[in-house]
Design a protein around this motif. Structure first.
Motif, PDB file in Angstrom:
ATOM      1  N   UNK A 100       0.840  -1.186   0.000  1.00  0.00           N
ATOM      2  CA  UNK A 100       0.000   0.000   0.000  1.00  0.00           C
ATOM      3  C   UNK A 100       0.877   1.239   0.000  1.00  0.00           C
ATOM      4  N   UNK A 101       0.420   2.263  -0.717  1.00  0.00           N
ATOM      5  CA  UNK A 101       1.155   3.513  -0.799  1.00  0.00           C
ATOM      6  C   UNK A 101       0.168   4.664  -0.928  1.00  0.00           C
ATOM      7  N   UNK A 102       0.294   5.654  -0.052  1.00  0.00           N
ATOM      8  CA  UNK A 102      -0.619   6.797  -0.115  1.00  0.00           C
ATOM      9  C   UNK A 102      -0.543   7.491  -1.468  1.00  0.00           C
ATOM     10  N   UNK A 103       0.677   7.586  -2.019  1.00  0.00           N
ATOM     11  CA  UNK A 103       0.860   8.298  -3.280  1.00  0.00           C
ATOM     12  C   UNK A 103       0.171   7.603  -4.449  1.00  0.00           C
ATOM     13  N   UNK A 104      -0.022   6.286  -4.326  1.00  0.00           N
ATOM     14  CA  UNK A 104      -0.683   5.530  -5.396  1.00  0.00           C
ATOM     15  C   UNK A 104      -2.190   5.438  -5.206  1.00  0.00           C
ATOM     16  N   UNK A 105      -2.680   5.883  -4.055  1.00  0.00           N
ATOM     17  CA  UNK A 105      -4.115   5.840  -3.798  1.00  0.00           C
ATOM     18  C   UNK A 105      -4.670   4.425  -3.698  1.00  0.00           C
ATOM     19  N   UNK A 106      -3.836   3.476  -3.296  1.00  0.00           N
ATOM     20  CA  UNK A 106      -4.283   2.075  -3.239  1.00  0.00           C
ATOM     21  C   UNK A 106      -4.407   1.585  -1.797  1.00  0.00           C
ATOM     22  N   UNK A 107      -4.736   2.528  -0.911  1.00  0.00           N
ATOM     23  CA  UNK A 107      -4.769   2.230   0.514  1.00  0.00           C
ATOM     24  C   UNK A 107      -6.169   2.394   1.096  1.00  0.00           C
ATOM     25  N   UNK A 108      -6.329   1.867   2.304  1.00  0.00           N
ATOM     26  CA  UNK A 108      -7.435   2.256   3.179  1.00  0.00           C
ATOM     27  C   UNK A 108      -6.777   2.914   4.383  1.00  0.00           C
ATOM     28  N   UNK A 109      -6.967   4.211   4.542  1.00  0.00           N
ATOM     29  CA  UNK A 109      -6.361   4.943   5.639  1.00  0.00           C
ATOM     30  C   UNK A 109      -7.138   4.691   6.922  1.00  0.00           C
TER      31      UNK A 109
END
Length: 361
Positions: free
Chosen positions: A230-239
């Protein structure tokens, strides 16, 4: 040295580290007195479920088991491989919020920042005298960070990152460092620095104990797009800070495959296995059991079940987070108290180092 010999040394090193880790777990379960854990994160913004399932939950477990807990906000590490650092203060605030929301207790844990503890960073000077350039360049994590940053030339701070990490661990005499297998080279480098310091400067007396890695069995959570992480910059996360609705939307967009029969097969079906792993971590049920329950109902059912399990599991964390966000001044007050404690310990350690090196005038 042949590749086979190198591989055998690596395997032997891992087996030894694993044996030490198992012994640590036994001590934690029976008598955690004398154990001090050092762990932490770079403040690059709010944290996501990869951080939570991968490390945060384990830190809380160790804290609750009675292990003395030190948590580093590694703000100097933000500048090791980045040309644009962004809002570091805001990122630190987000990190502190997530720490407290998941259960890090400032009454039982020391939370502190790199930049606020000068004596910690001063330890890098004698520590740098104990390592060679080739040793630093061989560190696989340093190579990976350089590649991830998309740079061809290595900056001095990135090259010496393993030494800085050794200072993080040794200044407070940490002897338990929770890591994954890929972080073992850093712990081994720290052990080498401690050993060499004791031999070269302290005449063989033990100024620094060699820390042990506590190898994590936590699962690796892939990015929702099927990426390696997961990477915040890739937008593939659940924060962790996301709302329940936002979580459902993210999970619905997660990559899967066209096979309606849901099975747990991490090798052949990594994206499906990833969602099953998330649901498993939230419910305590095995991925295989969840897959068997879904059967041929397809990816839509898997996604909905995963989103519901995740929202239920994170609900109390998100509730605490919302309360903490109302008082950012209190967050920084907690950090300042941790910085004060860390400075007391770091100053004592540096005073000892200067004494054994004959540098007290």
């Amino acid at each position: 040295m042949t590749d086979a010999t190198s591989s055998q040394i690596s395997r032997t090193s891992y087996d030894t580290a694993q044996a030490r880790s198992q012994a640590l777990e036994q001590k934690i379960a029976t008598d955690p007195s004398g154990l001090r854990m050092l762990t932490g994160d770079r403040p690059t913004g709010a944290l996501h479920i990869g951080h939570y399932f991968g490390s945060l939950r384990n830190r809380v477990r160790l804290q609750d088991a009675g292990v003395e807990t030190w948590v580093l906000v590694a703000d100097y590490q933000v500048i090791t491989d980045r040309d644009v650092v962004g809002d570091i203060r805001g990122s630190v605030r987000e990190l502190l919020t997530d720490y407290l929301a998941v259960g890090i207790d400032p009454e039982r844990a020391t939370v502190f920042a790199h930049s606020a503890v000068p004596a910690l960073n001063q330890l890098m000077l004698p520590f740098l005298s104990l390592v060679t350039q080739p040793e630093l360049e061989r560190n696989p994590t340093v190579k990976a960070e350089l590649q991830a940053a998309g740079k061809s030339a290595m900056g001095g701070l990135l090259l010496t990152y393993p030494v800085h990490q050794a200072a993080d661990i040794l200044f407070c005499h940490g002897n338990v460092v929770p890591v994954g297998k890929d972080q073992l080279p850093h712990i081994e480098q720290t052990r080498v620095i401690a050993r060499r310091f004791n031999e070269r400067y302290a005449g063989g007396q033990t100024v620094f104990r060699e820390p042990d890695a506590l190898l994590s069995e936590a699962p690796t959570i892939l990015g929702l797009d099927g990426g390696a992480k997961m990477s915040k910059s890739l937008g593939n996360t659940v924060m962790l800070r996301m709302s329940a609705d936002e979580t459902v939307k993210r999970i619905k967009k997660a990559k899967t495959d066209s096979d309606r029969q849901i099975t747990y097969d991490p090798e052949s079906r990594p994206e499906v296995a990833n969602l099953l792993t998330i649901a498993s971590q939230c419910t305590g049920r095995t991925p295989e059991e969840i897959a068997g329950e879904i059967g041929d109902k397809g990816a839509g059912t898997l996604k909905m079940m995963t989103a519901e399990a995740l929202n239920e599991h994170l609900a109390p964390i998100r509730e605490r987070r919302a309360e903490l966000e109302k008082d950012p001044a209190q967050l920084f007050s907690i950090l300042r108290a941790g910085n004060e404690r860390a400075n007391d310990v770091a100053n004592d350690t540096l005073a000892t180092v200067r004494e054994v090196m004959g540098m007290v005038y």
